[in-house]
Design a protein around this motif. Sequence first.
Motif, short mmCIF file in Angstrom:
data_model
loop_
_atom_site.label_atom_id
_atom_site.label_comp_id
_atom_site.label_asym_id
_atom_site.label_seq_id
_atom_site.Cartn_x
_atom_site.Cartn_y
_atom_site.Cartn_z
N LYS A 220 0.75 -1.24 0.10
CA LYS A 220 -0.14 -0.03 -0.32
C LYS A 220 1.10 0.92 -0.01
O LYS A 220 0.50 2.56 -0.01
CB LYS A 220 -0.89 0.42 1.36
CG LYS A 220 -1.86 -1.36 1.48
CD LYS A 220 -2.38 -1.16 0.35
CE LYS A 220 -4.19 -2.20 0.04
NZ LYS A 220 -4.71 -2.67 -1.42
N GLU A 221 2.39 0.73 0.80
CA GLU A 221 2.43 2.32 0.77
C GLU A 221 3.90 3.02 -0.93
O GLU A 221 3.61 4.00 -1.01
CB GLU A 221 4.37 1.99 1.30
CG GLU A 221 3.97 1.48 2.69
CD GLU A 221 3.68 0.14 3.37
OE1 GLU A 221 3.98 -0.85 2.07
OE2 GLU A 221 3.06 -0.12 4.12
N LEU A 222 3.47 1.44 -1.45
CA LEU A 222 3.80 2.14 -2.76
C LEU A 222 2.67 2.75 -3.98
O LEU A 222 3.15 3.58 -4.32
CB LEU A 222 4.16 0.63 -3.49
CG LEU A 222 5.94 0.09 -3.26
CD1 LEU A 222 5.66 -1.27 -4.14
CD2 LEU A 222 6.69 1.07 -3.93
N GLU A 223 1.51 2.69 -3.42
CA GLU A 223 0.17 3.04 -4.14
C GLU A 223 0.17 4.54 -3.51
O GLU A 223 -0.16 5.18 -4.40
CB GLU A 223 -0.44 1.91 -4.01
CG GLU A 223 -0.82 0.54 -4.89
CD GLU A 223 -2.67 0.02 -3.82
OE1 GLU A 223 -2.86 0.08 -3.23
OE2 GLU A 223 -2.43 -0.91 -4.96
N GLU A 224 0.41 4.78 -2.10
CA GLU A 224 0.01 6.06 -1.74
C GLU A 224 1.44 6.52 -2.18
O GLU A 224 1.31 8.25 -2.85
CB GLU A 224 0.19 5.97 -0.05
CG GLU A 224 0.37 6.89 0.47
CD GLU A 224 -1.27 7.65 0.46
OE1 GLU A 224 -1.86 8.62 0.33
OE2 GLU A 224 -2.85 6.60 0.13
N TRP A 234 -5.56 4.70 -13.31
CA TRP A 234 -4.90 4.00 -14.38
C TRP A 234 -2.63 4.06 -14.00
O TRP A 234 -2.03 2.95 -14.14
CB TRP A 234 -5.05 3.99 -15.84
CG TRP A 234 -4.53 4.12 -16.73
CD1 TRP A 234 -3.22 5.04 -17.58
CD2 TRP A 234 -4.59 2.60 -17.10
NE1 TRP A 234 -2.62 4.43 -18.51
CE2 TRP A 234 -3.31 2.72 -18.25
CE3 TRP A 234 -5.14 1.43 -16.41
CZ2 TRP A 234 -3.26 1.39 -19.10
CZ3 TRP A 234 -4.43 0.40 -17.74
CH2 TRP A 234 -3.97 0.17 -18.67
N GLY A 235 -2.57 5.22 -13.28
CA GLY A 235 -0.93 4.84 -13.51
C GLY A 235 -0.67 4.60 -12.14
O GLY A 235 0.24 4.05 -12.32
N VAL A 240 2.45 0.48 -10.89
CA VAL A 240 2.33 -0.17 -9.90
C VAL A 240 2.13 -1.75 -9.69
O VAL A 240 2.69 -1.96 -9.06
CB VAL A 240 2.08 0.77 -8.31
CG1 VAL A 240 2.41 -0.33 -6.86
CG2 VAL A 240 2.87 2.14 -8.37
N THR A 241 1.02 -1.93 -9.77
CA THR A 241 -0.17 -2.91 -9.76
C THR A 241 0.35 -3.87 -10.47
O THR A 241 1.17 -5.00 -10.49
CB THR A 241 -1.91 -2.95 -9.85
OG1 THR A 241 -1.77 -1.98 -8.37
CG2 THR A 241 -2.46 -4.15 -9.03
#
Length: 328
Positions: A220-224, A234-235, A240-241
């Motif tokens: 979740k840290e990378l998404e945040e 979308w980015g 990331v995902t």
Amino acid sequence: MSAADTTTPATLPPPRQAPPPGGTRQPRGKRTSGGAGTPWLLLAPCLVILALVMGYPLVRLVTLSFQKFGQSQLWGFQPAESVGFDNFTEVLGDGEFWQVVLRTIVFAAGSVIFTMVLGMLVALLLQRVSGWVKTLINIALVASWGMPVIVATTVFKWLFDADYGILNALLSRLPGVDLIGHNWFASGPEGLAVIMLLVIWGAVPFVVITLSAGLTQVPKELEEAARLDGAGAWGVFRYVTLPILKPIIVMLTTLSVIWDMGVFPQVFVMRNGHPEAEFQLLTTYSYDRAFVVNDYAQGSAIALITVVLLLGVVAVYMRQMLKIGDVE
């Protein structure tokens, strides 16, 4: 200044470092237990079962594909004759065979693409719903996944029946739509689209459950951090995902291609055991050659060509997984 003053002072050796607590440090890369034969020992039961279950049929398939083997040879009236590559030459020179190959590739590609896209969308949706809704959806997915293929095919036959199908009745309620009595299997493309929908319906639950498990491993840290940098939905998904899910996506895509190119009961049961020419895929085409035309050698040759095509898919999968391993 005396001679003693001009001598170079002796270099003292560096102090010896004490060994780390817990014993002597083991050199890197050196195994402390087991040996090279341990993995093979653990794989032995699985390999033995595969050899017993698949070994003889595969050897028999290869043998038949290089022989002349029909009903006379089956009943023992004539001995089997070796014909070399004649069966393969005849099959590869048949225009109908290449039509079946093209139809199979288009069918498998469409099934895989829609399965992966729909499975990804549902898996992402499950991350944004409440717990009880997620539980209900997972129960429905497992129930549909566990339904036998023959039962699911029978249900779809009823849904798309020309006279009593509920789908025609529901669609006919739309303004300007009249599908009462419409036969979805009157043409090959429409009929194969229905069979493709059946295949997708049975394959999506496995993809959703697997991708949902993979999505729990996305930090979740990378998404945040990506959102703070200005990335939109979308980015975040693209940068990331998607890279984190790439090994799972490659595995699911490869398995889906293998399964969808090997589709047999859906077509066979949907067409009441006699698929027409425009419904023939490689599996049903091989079956017809062997057990309808009674040319078991040609049927074996077609099946062996199918196996070679699937081995090509497996080779691509292994190459992708090795590239992913090198990057990591």
